[in-house]
Design a protein around this motif. Structure first.
Motif, PDB file in Angstrom:
ATOM      1  N   ASP A 229       1.052  -1.078   0.098  1.00 35.61           N
ATOM      2  CA  ASP A 229       0.027   0.003  -0.139  1.00 35.61           C
ATOM      3  C   ASP A 229       0.834   1.302  -0.084  1.00 35.61           C
ATOM      4  O   ASP A 229       0.419   2.260  -0.037  1.00 35.61           O
ATOM      5  N   ILE A 230       2.194   0.979   0.293  1.00 33.11           N
ATOM      6  CA  ILE A 230       3.076   2.146   0.294  1.00 33.11           C
ATOM      7  C   ILE A 230       4.502   1.587  -0.316  1.00 33.11           C
ATOM      8  O   ILE A 230       4.828   0.489  -0.069  1.00 33.11           O
ATOM      9  N   LEU A 231       5.135   2.513  -1.043  1.00 39.01           N
ATOM     10  CA  LEU A 231       6.356   2.408  -1.650  1.00 39.01           C
ATOM     11  C   LEU A 231       7.322   3.347  -1.235  1.00 39.01           C
ATOM     12  O   LEU A 231       7.296   4.366  -0.774  1.00 39.01           O
ATOM     13  N   VAL A 232       8.872   2.812  -1.644  1.00 37.36           N
ATOM     14  CA  VAL A 232       9.885   3.650  -1.465  1.00 37.36           C
ATOM     15  C   VAL A 232      10.850   3.444  -2.591  1.00 37.36           C
ATOM     16  O   VAL A 232      10.886   2.322  -2.765  1.00 37.36           O
ATOM     17  N   HIS A 233      11.319   4.485  -2.899  1.00 42.18           N
ATOM     18  CA  HIS A 233      12.495   4.291  -4.072  1.00 42.18           C
ATOM     19  C   HIS A 233      13.583   3.505  -3.467  1.00 42.18           C
ATOM     20  O   HIS A 233      14.142   4.019  -2.383  1.00 42.18           O
ATOM     21  N   GLU A 234      14.069   2.417  -4.144  1.00 39.87           N
ATOM     22  CA  GLU A 234      15.027   1.781  -3.665  1.00 39.87           C
ATOM     23  C   GLU A 234      16.585   2.539  -3.918  1.00 39.87           C
ATOM     24  O   GLU A 234      17.464   2.808  -2.954  1.00 39.87           O
ATOM     25  N   TYR A 235      16.671   3.368  -5.162  1.00 41.04           N
ATOM     26  CA  TYR A 235      17.858   4.041  -5.212  1.00 41.04           C
ATOM     27  C   TYR A 235      17.656   5.455  -5.983  1.00 41.04           C
ATOM     28  O   TYR A 235      18.245   6.200  -5.877  1.00 41.04           O
ATOM     29  N   GLU A 236      16.247   5.505  -6.731  1.00 45.10           N
ATOM     30  CA  GLU A 236      16.211   6.438  -7.670  1.00 45.10           C
ATOM     31  C   GLU A 236      16.090   7.847  -6.758  1.00 45.10           C
ATOM     32  O   GLU A 236      16.120   8.893  -7.752  1.00 45.10           O
ATOM     33  N   LEU A 237      15.718   8.084  -5.663  1.00 47.29           N
ATOM     34  CA  LEU A 237      15.794   9.425  -5.075  1.00 47.29           C
ATOM     35  C   LEU A 237      17.045   9.520  -3.968  1.00 47.29           C
ATOM     36  O   LEU A 237      16.870  10.198  -3.206  1.00 47.29           O
ATOM     37  N   LYS A 238      17.945   8.835  -4.481  1.00 48.21           N
ATOM     38  CA  LYS A 238      19.397   9.083  -3.950  1.00 48.21           C
ATOM     39  C   LYS A 238      19.973  10.194  -4.547  1.00 48.21           C
ATOM     40  O   LYS A 238      20.017  10.261  -5.926  1.00 48.21           O
ATOM     41  N   ARG A 239      20.742  11.294  -3.789  1.00 48.28           N
ATOM     42  CA  ARG A 239      21.419  12.403  -4.540  1.00 48.28           C
ATOM     43  C   ARG A 239      22.048  12.077  -5.882  1.00 48.28           C
ATOM     44  O   ARG A 239      22.179  12.723  -6.831  1.00 48.28           O
ATOM     45  N   LYS A 240      22.893  10.769  -5.618  1.00 45.95           N
ATOM     46  CA  LYS A 240      23.406  10.625  -6.628  1.00 45.95           C
ATOM     47  C   LYS A 240      22.944  10.310  -8.290  1.00 45.95           C
ATOM     48  O   LYS A 240      23.519  10.843  -9.205  1.00 45.95           O
ATOM     49  N   ASN A 241      21.619   9.965  -7.999  1.00 46.37           N
ATOM     50  CA  ASN A 241      20.848   9.863  -9.243  1.00 46.37           C
ATOM     51  C   ASN A 241      19.899  10.996  -9.559  1.00 46.37           C
ATOM     52  O   ASN A 241      19.593  10.950 -10.754  1.00 46.37           O
ATOM     53  N   VAL A 242      19.792  11.934  -8.433  1.00 43.64           N
ATOM     54  CA  VAL A 242      18.824  12.946  -8.925  1.00 43.64           C
ATOM     55  C   VAL A 242      19.639  14.149  -9.291  1.00 43.64           C
ATOM     56  O   VAL A 242      19.301  15.004 -10.124  1.00 43.64           O
ATOM     57  N   GLU A 243      20.899  14.551  -8.792  1.00 47.13           N
ATOM     58  CA  GLU A 243      21.846  15.436  -9.237  1.00 47.13           C
ATOM     59  C   GLU A 243      23.218  15.013  -9.485  1.00 47.13           C
ATOM     60  O   GLU A 243      24.373  15.311  -8.931  1.00 47.13           O
ATOM     61  N   PRO A 244      23.023  14.589 -10.610  1.00 44.66           N
ATOM     62  CA  PRO A 244      24.646  13.828 -11.074  1.00 44.66           C
ATOM     63  C   PRO A 244      25.767  14.867 -11.462  1.00 44.66           C
ATOM     64  O   PRO A 244      26.817  14.735 -11.056  1.00 44.66           O
ATOM     65  N   LYS A 245      25.300  15.933 -11.783  1.00 47.32           N
ATOM     66  CA  LYS A 245      25.974  17.226 -11.978  1.00 47.32           C
ATOM     67  C   LYS A 245      25.370  18.363 -11.244  1.00 47.32           C
ATOM     68  O   LYS A 245      24.081  18.477 -11.075  1.00 47.32           O
TER      69      LYS A 245
ATOM     70  N   GLY B 220      23.786  21.138  -9.755  1.00 43.54           N
ATOM     71  CA  GLY B 220      22.565  21.978 -10.159  1.00 43.54           C
ATOM     72  C   GLY B 220      21.740  21.365 -11.633  1.00 43.54           C
ATOM     73  O   GLY B 220      20.773  21.943 -11.973  1.00 43.54           O
ATOM     74  N   GLN B 221      22.132  20.198 -11.832  1.00 46.11           N
ATOM     75  CA  GLN B 221      21.482  19.702 -12.999  1.00 46.11           C
ATOM     76  C   GLN B 221      20.733  18.471 -12.444  1.00 46.11           C
ATOM     77  O   GLN B 221      21.244  17.114 -12.029  1.00 46.11           O
ATOM     78  N   TYR B 222      19.419  18.376 -12.392  1.00 46.29           N
ATOM     79  CA  TYR B 222      18.422  17.471 -11.594  1.00 46.29           C
ATOM     80  C   TYR B 222      17.956  16.634 -12.800  1.00 46.29           C
ATOM     81  O   TYR B 222      17.592  16.928 -13.779  1.00 46.29           O
ATOM     82  N   THR B 223      17.929  15.305 -12.347  1.00 47.88           N
ATOM     83  CA  THR B 223      17.415  14.269 -13.237  1.00 47.88           C
ATOM     84  C   THR B 223      16.198  13.577 -12.351  1.00 47.88           C
ATOM     85  O   THR B 223      16.980  12.732 -11.306  1.00 47.88           O
ATOM     86  N   PHE B 224      15.281  13.461 -12.645  1.00 49.24           N
ATOM     87  CA  PHE B 224      14.131  13.039 -11.768  1.00 49.24           C
ATOM     88  C   PHE B 224      13.363  11.754 -12.447  1.00 49.24           C
ATOM     89  O   PHE B 224      12.374  11.274 -11.974  1.00 49.24           O
ATOM     90  N   GLU B 225      13.926  11.388 -13.689  1.00 50.53           N
ATOM     91  CA  GLU B 225      13.262  10.248 -14.619  1.00 50.53           C
ATOM     92  C   GLU B 225      12.929   9.188 -13.598  1.00 50.53           C
ATOM     93  O   GLU B 225      11.901   8.784 -13.688  1.00 50.53           O
ATOM     94  N   GLY B 226      13.936   8.639 -13.140  1.00 51.31           N
ATOM     95  CA  GLY B 226      13.730   7.383 -12.354  1.00 51.31           C
ATOM     96  C   GLY B 226      12.748   7.684 -11.154  1.00 51.31           C
ATOM     97  O   GLY B 226      11.991   6.638 -10.668  1.00 51.31           O
ATOM     98  N   ALA B 227      12.839   8.723 -10.463  1.00 49.35           N
ATOM     99  CA  ALA B 227      12.204   8.811  -9.251  1.00 49.35           C
ATOM    100  C   ALA B 227      10.806   9.148  -9.778  1.00 49.35           C
ATOM    101  O   ALA B 227       9.859   8.556  -9.070  1.00 49.35           O
ATOM    102  N   ASP B 228      10.591   9.929 -10.700  1.00 53.96           N
ATOM    103  CA  ASP B 228       9.145  10.178 -11.229  1.00 53.96           C
ATOM    104  C   ASP B 228       8.532   8.794 -11.790  1.00 53.96           C
ATOM    105  O   ASP B 228       7.238   8.582 -11.710  1.00 53.96           O
ATOM    106  N   ALA B 229       9.276   7.908 -12.335  1.00 52.03           N
ATOM    107  CA  ALA B 229       8.579   6.518 -12.560  1.00 52.03           C
ATOM    108  C   ALA B 229       8.071   5.868 -11.789  1.00 52.03           C
ATOM    109  O   ALA B 229       6.787   5.359 -11.692  1.00 52.03           O
ATOM    110  N   VAL B 230       8.576   5.902 -10.595  1.00 53.05           N
ATOM    111  CA  VAL B 230       8.197   5.056  -9.035  1.00 53.05           C
ATOM    112  C   VAL B 230       6.648   5.938  -8.794  1.00 53.05           C
ATOM    113  O   VAL B 230       5.983   5.574  -8.334  1.00 53.05           O
ATOM    114  N   MET B 231       7.023   7.390  -9.013  1.00 55.27           N
ATOM    115  CA  MET B 231       5.733   8.225  -8.211  1.00 55.27           C
ATOM    116  C   MET B 231       4.802   7.799  -9.188  1.00 55.27           C
ATOM    117  O   MET B 231       3.327   7.909  -8.846  1.00 55.27           O
TER     118      MET B 231
END
Ligand code: XIL
Length: 372
Positions: free
Chosen positions: A68-84, A86-97
């Motif tokens: 009934d509730i989920l949590v991102h295993e790795y997609e919402l870790k800063r390494k994956n969200v802000e690889p550079k 100021g450059q944010y990539t939310f593709e993986g995190a958004d897929a779970v959402m």
């Protein structure tokens, strides 16, 4: 297709080979883990991988059946969200959402500030003047929380802040870019920023290694409780404590009374609690899978019976739903010496329910209803 339509379809398919026998049985049975939890005012769910959501229909079936509730295993870790910077990539995190939203599932945000899984550029960037260091923490929390405003059931604001084996006077983790940049004040800054940019969803501190009476766990519990006391004294806005629950029973046995004492201390601070990353490591367990499964189930039951007896407990999330994808099979502290796949989650790698599934079901059924 929403979850109800899906499960009606699964029930109709029950007689075909399209889904595994245990899934057919699951689809026909009334009491999934999600339903048993809901009946007690609790949440049950799991960490998910966006890649498996995309590629593995059996994985999706198990999740829609029991979570009934989920949590991102790795997609919402800063390494994956802000690889550079100021450059944010939310593709993986958004897929779970998006998956959760399309099936009416809740999501908890894990995690905003952690010593690990940071992008390579961050450590160097944190060498600048204090104002710049603060901006690096504040801007990230603000960006992520703004994006998911109104969508998270709760947040792990700071993860794994203590590590007594690093001989700090207060047991704080020193191999931590945040501690090195701010000292302990990073925690207050993170929570105050989360409070300012949050939407009222509860803000959690999260940690592990609190369930056994081995000395290392006792020192972790002491460091955590002393940290919470200091943060409370400084009016840091913490709402809850998330017990990760990566149990290692064949190396450090679960001790109900010791853990219960820790839970009472947490409740003494007025905190809500959650088991947020449950898996039961089978490293050093019996070689026979059946015996190992039975012992893992017994520990699961004992742990959850104790945890769920406390009214502050809001729910249980496993760190995955199936052994097919458990992180424990791959990393040194947990993987088995014989190289066999870890058997640490409710479903095995073929999506058959294991005794651990039944142990969770029994613990949920036996738990006092929240608010009672
Ligand atoms: C782990 C994931 O399982 C890995 O896939 C990822 O590469 C690193 O993080 N405690 C935590 C989790 O709070 O965020 C960690 O998850 C496991 C330990």
């Amino acid at each position: 297709m929403n979850r109800r339509e899906f499960l009606n379809g699964a029930a109709a398919l029950a007689g075909t080979a399209a889904i595994g026998p245990s899934m057919a049985a699951a689809a026909a049975q009334p009491s999934s883990l999600r339903q048993r939890a809901e009946a007690k005012g609790l949440l049950f769910g799991c960490a998910v991988k966006s890649t498996a959501l995309r590629n593995d229909p059996d994985y999706v079936r198990a999740i829609l059946e029991d979570a009934d509730i989920l949590v991102h295993e790795y997609e919402l870790k800063r390494k994956n969200v802000e690889p550079k910077e100021g450059q944010y990539t939310f593709e993986g995190a958004d897929a779970v959402m998006d998956f959760a939203g399309s099936h009416g599932l809740k999501v908890r945000g894990h995690t905003l500030c952690w010593y690990a899984a940071n992008p390579d550029w961050l450590a160097n960037a944190l060498q600048g003047p204090m104002a710049e260091r603060e901006r690096l923490l504040v801007s990230y929390i603000q960006t992520v929380m703004d994006r998911y405003r109104g969508k998270m059931q709760s947040w792990d604001v700071v993860n794994e802040a203590v590590e007594p084996d690093q001989w700090n006077w207060n047991g704080m983790r020193r191999d931590n870019v945040w501690w090195q940049a701010f000292g302990e004040d990073y925690i207050g800054l993170a929570f105050r920023t989360a409070k300012e940019h949050g939407d009222g969803a509860p803000l959690y501190l999260c940690d592990y290694g609190v369930e056994s009476d081995v000395r290392w766990n006792e020192r972790r519990r002491t460091a955590i409780l002393n940290l919470i006391e200091r943060l409370r004294a400084r009016d840091v806005p913490i709402d809850g404590f998330a017990i990760q629950g990566h149990l290692k029973p064949f190396q450090a046995s679960f001790e109900p009374e010791v853990f219960a004492r820790f839970m009472r201390e947490l409740e003494g601070f007025g905190l809500q609690t959650m088991v947020s990353e449950l898996d039961v490591a089978d490293i050093d367990g019996p070689d026979d899978p059946g015996k190992r499964d039975a012992e893992v189930a017994a520990v699961t039951k004992s742990f959850l019976d104790t945890a769920l007896s406390f009214r502050s407990m809001t729910g249980v999330l496993c760190w995955g739903i199936s052994d097919r994808y458990s992180w424990m099979s791959d990393i040194a502290p947990y993987k088995r010496a014989d190289g066999t796949r870890s058997r640490v989650l409710p479903y095995d790698d073929g999506y058959r329910r294991k005794p651990m599934w039944q142990a969770i079901a029994d613990a949920l059924d036996g738990a006092p209803a929240r608010g009672s």
